[in-house]
Each structure stands twice: as structure tokens, then as C-alpha cells.
Design a protein around this motif. Structure first.
Motif: not given
Length: 534
Positions: A116-119, A125, A471, A473, A476
Motif C-alpha cells: 500500500h505504497t501506491g505505484t 523513492r 489500492q 498510497d 505518501t
């Protein structure tokens, strides 16, 4: 590399770059009993996130062992250590990321930061990322015979690995990290709560998904479910219940369809997602269609079994032993069956994972009558009047139910919790109940939202999956909260690229706010949904 007089001797077999690794890891003087077993430079790695291939930066991969020792095993002595893998990107964003584990641990998850950190995973990062096996090796629960291994699994590995990883980071880059984050789901979610409750100044931001916060009691609920299904299941040639026959896919689909008909339109749009968590409490199983000679439906014994299951486990006096469960339409998905009923070919994970955990890790002393070759029999003999008391000792150090976050709050720490309403492993209602207690002990909802917020995901199974918008993020969201002071008032969630809700987005608002369609916009877009206070 081997630890010798607080220095490391680098063998010729270890690949070291004097440019990328000016200090290598030579000369590091650990305060913990640490052995570095491998270091190497890695480049050109890729990972796939929601069907999208993402390139990872060049990084130094460091593997090690902490507190290697000889302890107790099921038939004598056994070797133990806290294993870890740390990845140090060449282009570092000056942040540290601890990837939580899962299940009974015993393996080191690849520390990329995918959950669950997006794409864009954490390593991509620029985070320095670490993961651990939690103090034992192998997917079985034989470590439960060793008291220190139990403690390492419960909380000590989080402490030891965090201290060690931060030390290496400081030595490697020549400076300390600016911010530290922990992200985990399931047992990794429990570990996140452990970090906040026991080591309140280690992390600035923590993300907790579907937490195993009431781990030992949830295991009791697994035993309860297995017994319920066994009572109504067909028997094989040896007289053993075939759990998957208790309910067919069509049976569970009928349950979901009935829930949808009664409650789906409460949020203003019929989409298979029930955002009103109170609706999931109100459902009456007696309204389920009954099987007749002329129509499909459920038998009386099936309806009664579901009622008992969703009310949660109780002892002979009717005292609840865990939580109730949400009547969410996502329970007809294969992800729910995977844990609870299984298939013709595969036993449910409640048995393959849950039973051994209960017998060897949560029961003190280890259950003498446990037979790994006949787990089903052991469960069917489980006594809900006498056996739950055997988990009290393990619960005292393995469950993460404390509401005291004083150190974490003084450190200005932030924590995001999230839970799928169709979770078959840990009840979303148990997490809701915990959050309610947290608000009671921390000055009410408004004061608690200054450091902790809970998000609920309709129809999402355990951590992810199910016919849901699973899905999103969270990385963030937590970094914006910690580093920019931007608290998450909503989080946008989308359907999986391969899921039933592909192309659909929904806002997740912090509990207890509900999501409601505005009545005019695109029903597939999060922009068309607003917050409703209960």
C-alpha cells in the motif's frame, strides 16, 4: 564477514565497491551482538506494482544476524538468531523504512516497501529499507518451544533490528536519518503497534494494516470457525469433515447478494460496496433465502452456522472470547474462502497457519497433544471453556492492545490504521473497538486524530484483495502528515488493475466519517463522493 573484536574482516567473496561503499561495513562497532553475513552492490532490479513495472535504484544489500545463539526446540536444542536485510540506496532521501513481517514470520520479506505504497515503493523513492525474520528461521512454529524466540517474535526483534539498521545507516552515509517510518500489515501491523507502544521514539510515522492486535484471541476465533464448519460439512471416506463443503461458492454469493440488496444503496449508489459500517452490524441472517424444493437458498443449519460464526466465539456461559464480524458482501470472494473454508485441493489457512500457531506459540506451555500430522483433530478437540486460559501468558506480551502512547505523542509520532471490512482473519470490528478505546483514553476523537486515524475499506479482504478498492498510497499519506503537517482527511483508493472494480475510485474518510455519493457526479470517480458525519 565475521564479527571479531568489534571489527569486521571482509572476505574476498564479498563484493565491495570503494566508490559506492567508501567505508564498506568494515570497522563498524555494533552495540548489539551483530554478524554481517553479506554485502553487495545491486543494480538493475525491477519490481511489479499493480501490474506496473518499477525500476529500483542502485543499492547496497546488507544481510546480517543478531544475537545468534542455541535455544530450545521441539526435540532438543535449536539454533536461533534475528535475521535482517537492509538496503541502502545510492541516492538516499535521508529516511528510514522498516517493512513489517507477516504470519508467523520466519522469513525475511524483500525490503522494498510494496504494501500500500501506491505505484512507487519505498526503496524506489530513496528510503533505506529493512526487514527481519523476527528471530527464527522457517515457516513452521517450532520456535514456540523457546521463550526468547517467542519474545523476539513478539517485540524484541523490532527493537534490535531498528537499533542495528539505524547504526549502519549512520555509519554508511555519515549522517543520521531525518525521519523513520514503519509500514506493515497483519502481523506486520501488530508490529507497527508494538513499535508505537513499546518504542515510542523510534519512528516518526507508522502505518498499520489489518493489525493482529488481539492475536491470541483471534486465534481462538479461528478454532471456533473450524468447529462450526466441521459440524455441517460433508465427511470424507475416513469420517473427517471436508470444511470446504460447508458452504459452496454459490452459497456465499447468495449471502453477499442479500446484504447488497438490503444495504448497498445507503451510500447513494449500488456498486457492491457497503460504506455504512453500521449496516454490517444490522444484517439479520434470518432474512437469508432458505432452500426449498423449488428454489435455491441456505439450509437452516447453514444459517445458524453463519449466525454463530459472525457473533464470534463464546465459552459455555456465553462470554465473548473475541470480536463479532462484519456482514460485508466481500465475504463471498475467494480471498475470504482461502482463510476460512479452503477448497477441494487446499485446506483453509485457518488450519495450515492458525492451528500450529495456537498450539505452539500462543499456548503455554506448548500443547503436548498437538500432532502436526493431524491438525484438524486437534482443533476439533479444542475446548472453549478450558483452553483459552492457556493463552493468557502469551497474550500478555504478544498482543498489542495498550492505549498508552505518551512517548510516541511526545515524539510527535503519527499513526495510520486501516482495515478491510471483509477481513476473514482479524475482525475489522475488533480494530474499531480498539480505536474507540484509544480515543477514550487519549482525550476524545479530536485529540486522538492529532496522532492516530483509522480508515476502513469496504469489501477488502485481509490486508488487500477482495472485490474492493484496495489500492492506495499510505506511504505518501504518512510522510505528508509527518513532514508537512498535512493530516490525512481522505485517502483515494482504486480498484486493482486486474480486479472487478478496475477503473473505479473511492475516497476513504477517517472513521467514523462515512462515504456518500453526491448524487450528481460520475459514480466511478472518487470526486463524486463526500463525507458524512455519523
Amino acid at each position: 564477514m565475521e564479527y571479531t573484536n568489534q571489527k569486521y574482516e571482509i572476505s574476498d567473496s564479498v563484493r565491495i565497491s570503494p566508490i559506492v561503499l567508501p567505508k564498506a561495513v568494515a570497522g563498524f562497532k555494533f552495540t548489539t551482538n551483530t554478524i554481517i553475513t553479506s554485502t553487495k552492490i545491486v543494480s538493475g532490479d525491477n519490481v511489479t506494482v499493480n501490474c506496473v513495472e518499477v525500476s529500483l535504484p542502485d543499492y547496497c544489500k546488507v544481510e546480517g544476524k543478531i544475537n545468534q545463539r542455541t535455544g530450545e526446540g521441539p526435540t532438543g536444542t535449536a539454533e536461533y538468531y534475528i535475521g535482517f536485510e537492509l538496503r541502502l540506496p545510492t541516492e538516499w532521501n535521508e529516511c528510514f523504512f522498516f517493512e513489517g513481517g507477516g504470519g508467523s514470520d520466519g522469513v525475511i520479506k524483500v525490503p522494498v516497501g510494496l504494501r500500500h505504497t501506491g505505484t512507487m515503493p519505498a526503496l524506489a523513492r530513496g528510503f533505506a529499507t529493512v526487514a527481519t525474520d523476527a528471530g527464527h528461521q522457517g515457516l513452521n512454529c517450532e520456535f514456540g518451544y523457546d521463550q526468547q524466540a517467542r519474545l523476539d517474535y513478539a517485540y524484541n526483534a523490532i527493537d534490535q533490528v531498528t537499533v542495528t539498521a539505524k547504526f549502519i545507516i549512520n555509519e554508511y552515509y555519515g549522517r543520521h536519518e531525518k525521519y523513520s517510518y514503519f509500514v506493515g500489515g497483519s502481523n506486520g501491523g501488530r508490529q507497527g503497534l508494538v513499535a508505537a507502544q513499546r518504542f515510542g521514539d523510534y519512528f516518526d510515522g507508522i502505518v498499520v494494516g489489518a493489525p493482529a492486535l488481539n492475536l491470541t484471541n483471534a486465534a481462538i476465533s479461528e478454532m471456533w470457525a473450524i468447529q462450526i464448519f466441521a459440524e455441517i460439512a460433508k465427511k470424507d471416506s475416513n469420517g473427517n469433515p471436508m470444511l470446504n463443503t460447508a458452504f459452496t461458492d454459490a452459497d456465499m454469493k447468495l449471502v453477499s447478494t442479500t446484504i447488497i440488496k438490503q444495504f448497498d444503496d445507503a451510500d447513494g449508489v449500488v456498486d457492491g460496496l457497503v460504506f455504512d459500517i453500521n449496516a454490517a452490524r444490522k444484517f439479520d441472517p434470518s432474512t437469508l433465502p432458505k432452500k426449498t424444493a423449488n428454489s435455491d437458498g441456505l439450509t437452516d443449519e447453514q444459517i445458524e452456522a453463519l449466525k454463530k460464526l459472525f457473533e464470534g466465539p463464546k465459552n459455555g456461559k456465553g462470554k465473548p472470547l473475541y470480536s463479532n464480524w462484519a456482514w460485508d458482501p466481500g465475504i463471498s470472494d475467494a480471498a475470504w474462502r482461502d482463510w476460512t473454508l479452503g477448497t477441494d485441493e487446499v485446506l483453509p489457512r485457518n488450519i495450515t497457519l492458525g492451528v500450529e500457531s495456537m498450539a505452539r506459540v500462543f499456548t503455554t506451555p506448548v500443547a503436548a497433544n498437538y500432532d502436526p500430522a493431524n491438525q484438524l483433530k486437534w482443533v476439533l478437540d479444542y475446548n472453549f471453556d478450558t483452553d483459552p486460559s492457556k493463552t493468557v501468558l502469551a497474550a500478555s506480551y504478544q498482543n498489542s492492545l495498550s492505549t498508552n502512547y505518551d512517548t510516541f505523542k511526545k515524539h510527535n509520532g503519527k499513526i495510520i490504521l486501516y482495515h478491510g471490512m471483509a477481513d476473514p482473519v482479524f475482525s475489522a470490528y475488533d480494530t474499531i473497538s480498539y480505536y474507540d478505546k484509544l480515543t477514550d483514553k487519549n482525550g476524545g476523537l479530536k485529540a486522538t486524530e492529532e496522532f492516530a486515524r483509522l480508515f476502513l475499506v469496504p469489501s477488502m479482504a485481509h490486508v488487500n484483495g477482495g472485490p474492493s478498492t484496495d489500492q492506495f498510497d499510505m506511504l505518501t499519506a504518512i510522510t505528508d502528515w509527518v513532514e508537512k503537517g498535512k493530516a490525512p482527511d481522505k485517502i483515494i483508493a482504486s480498484g486493482s488493475a486486474k480486479g472487478l472494480l478496475q477503473g473505479i475510485t473511492r475516497p476513504l474518510f477517517p472513521y467514523p466519517i462515512q462515504t456518500i455519493y453526491d448524487g450528481k457526479g460520475n459514480k466511478n470517480s472518487a470526486e463524486s463522493f463526500v463525507a458524512k458525519n455519523l
